[in-house]
Scaffold this active site. Sequence first.
Site, PDB file in Angstrom:
ATOM      1  N   TRP A 178      -1.690   8.309  -2.413  1.00 13.25           N
ATOM      2  CA  TRP A 178      -1.799   6.891  -2.080  1.00 13.25           C
ATOM      3  C   TRP A 178      -1.431   5.984  -3.237  1.00 13.25           C
ATOM      4  CZ3 TRP A 178      -1.061   5.574   2.542  1.00 13.25           C
ATOM      5  CH2 TRP A 178      -1.595   6.290   3.621  1.00 13.25           C
ATOM      6  N   ASP A 190      -7.372   0.216  -5.112  1.00 15.04           N
ATOM      7  CA  ASP A 190      -7.331   0.572  -3.686  1.00 15.04           C
ATOM      8  C   ASP A 190      -8.571   1.419  -3.394  1.00 15.04           C
ATOM      9  OD1 ASP A 190      -6.987   1.601  -1.180  1.00 15.04           O
ATOM     10  OD2 ASP A 190      -5.053   2.564  -1.582  1.00 15.04           O
ATOM     11  N   LYS A 198     -12.405   3.845   7.071  1.00 17.74           N
ATOM     12  CA  LYS A 198     -13.128   4.939   6.435  1.00 17.74           C
ATOM     13  C   LYS A 198     -14.625   4.619   6.394  1.00 17.74           C
ATOM     14  CE  LYS A 198      -8.819   6.139   5.419  1.00 17.74           C
ATOM     15  NZ  LYS A 198      -7.667   5.770   4.611  1.00 17.74           N
TER      16      LYS A 198
HETATM   17  C1  LIG Z   1      -6.299   5.450   4.397  1.00 19.17           C
HETATM   18  C2  LIG Z   1      -5.791   4.982   3.109  1.00 19.17           C
HETATM   19  C3  LIG Z   1      -4.685   4.125   3.015  1.00 19.17           C
HETATM   20  C4  LIG Z   1      -3.890   3.674   4.212  1.00 19.17           C
HETATM   21  O1  LIG Z   1      -4.569   2.766   4.980  1.00 19.17           O
HETATM   22  P1  LIG Z   1      -3.857   2.027   6.215  1.00 19.17           P
HETATM   23  O2  LIG Z   1      -4.895   1.061   6.668  1.00 19.17           O
HETATM   24  O3  LIG Z   1      -3.528   3.086   7.227  1.00 19.17           O
HETATM   25  O4  LIG Z   1      -2.640   1.361   5.696  1.00 19.17           O
HETATM   26  C5  LIG Z   1      -4.311   3.686   1.747  1.00 19.17           C
HETATM   27  N1  LIG Z   1      -4.975   4.068   0.652  1.00 19.17           N
HETATM   28  C6  LIG Z   1      -6.023   4.919   0.711  1.00 19.17           C
HETATM   29  C7  LIG Z   1      -6.717   5.310  -0.536  1.00 19.17           C
HETATM   30  C8  LIG Z   1      -6.452   5.400   1.945  1.00 19.17           C
HETATM   31  O5  LIG Z   1      -7.508   6.239   2.004  1.00 19.17           O
END
Ligand SMILES: *Cc1c(COP(=O)(O)O)cnc(C)c1O
Length: 362
Positions: A102, A174, A198
């Site tokens: 990510w 993030d 999540k």
């Molecule tokens: C799930 C996730 C994403 C992607 O999220 P979306 O809402 O599908 O764009 C990005 N970064 C991390 C760390 C994630 O766990």
Amino acid sequence: MLDIYNFNPGPAILPKEILLEIKKNFLNWNDSKSSIVEISHRSSKFIKFTLKAEKDLRNILNIPENYRILFCHGGARGQFSAIPLNLTKKFIQPNYINSGYWSLCAFQEAKKYCNPNLINVRRLTKDNQVYIKSVQHWKVSSKNTYVHYCPNETIEGIEIFEEPVLNNKIIVGDFSSTILSRKINIKKYGIIYACAQKNIGPAGITLVIIREDLLQFSNHQSPSILDYNLLAQSNSMLNTPSVFSWYVAGLVFRWIKNLGGLDFIEKSNTKKAQILYKYLNSTNFYKNYISPVNQSRMNVTFHLQKKELTNLFVNIAEKHGLYGLKGHSLVGGIRASIYNAMPIKGIKRLIDFMKYFEKKFG
Ligand SMILES: *Cc1c(COP(=O)(O)O)cnc(C)c1O
């Protein structure tokens, strides 16, 4: 009937009591005589609800007054664009820390808008375990920069618990898969963002926590819907938000607060992860490849020594009520995502199943 446990990485497990509450109030939300998916985002009842949700979130994350909370569109990936679009007017050459899938995606998206610097912080121990270099060894370039990193790599199961402090640099995180799982010191960050699906609620809204002074650097050429300043001015209602996701998020914040806040949640998550990693250490049939300091508390990854049994493991697990255990296709193996709403009973059921499977096929 067999209890079902959902180990999916996202959309992920939500507290059962919240799902039941949504069901109960679905057709007549908050005595509005309409359902939550039909109500106006500008109705006084909904606005009141969002204010309470924000208050609860401020309370549980201990968010200082000089930070704004935004509920955005576009998921975490939308933020991969929003971050450079809102910051690179001032911070021309950002640093992107690469710890896994990510964080690398965020870097690749940022390249469309600026010339970011990529810093690889992933290393291997002698026993082939992945670890992340400690923050003091992150070699960030010094001028006009913000530093972007991902504290929990959801796919690989790598978590960075150390909070980055880098010479007053603006830190952007993030937090998609670790937000609300443990206490964090918001003051150390310029921007924290997280998709909902999540630990927050259903996909559809994206949380951004931003230090107020950073709002002034937004780039007015960027799409309005990604412009933090406009979003802040409109209280995240520049256009129609996902009312339903926002509502469920509010219920989740209240749930956490009532449980005893992040003190309680963090203790419970630590215990859940410890039990599972301890079991993984005790057997050679399964193996985790992450160094103990960076083992994720949210996404526990492991491989079967007999790789050819992986699909069978996933299939039989489902028959035992354990869903969503297949690892991401990039890394293979098994991934058990054990977010806030996963009860300890779910962990115990997983371990019992793993023992049974080893006995049968080991
Ligand atoms: C799930 C996730 C994403 C992607 O999220 P979306 O809402 O599908 O764009 C990005 N970064 C991390 C760390 C994630 O766990």
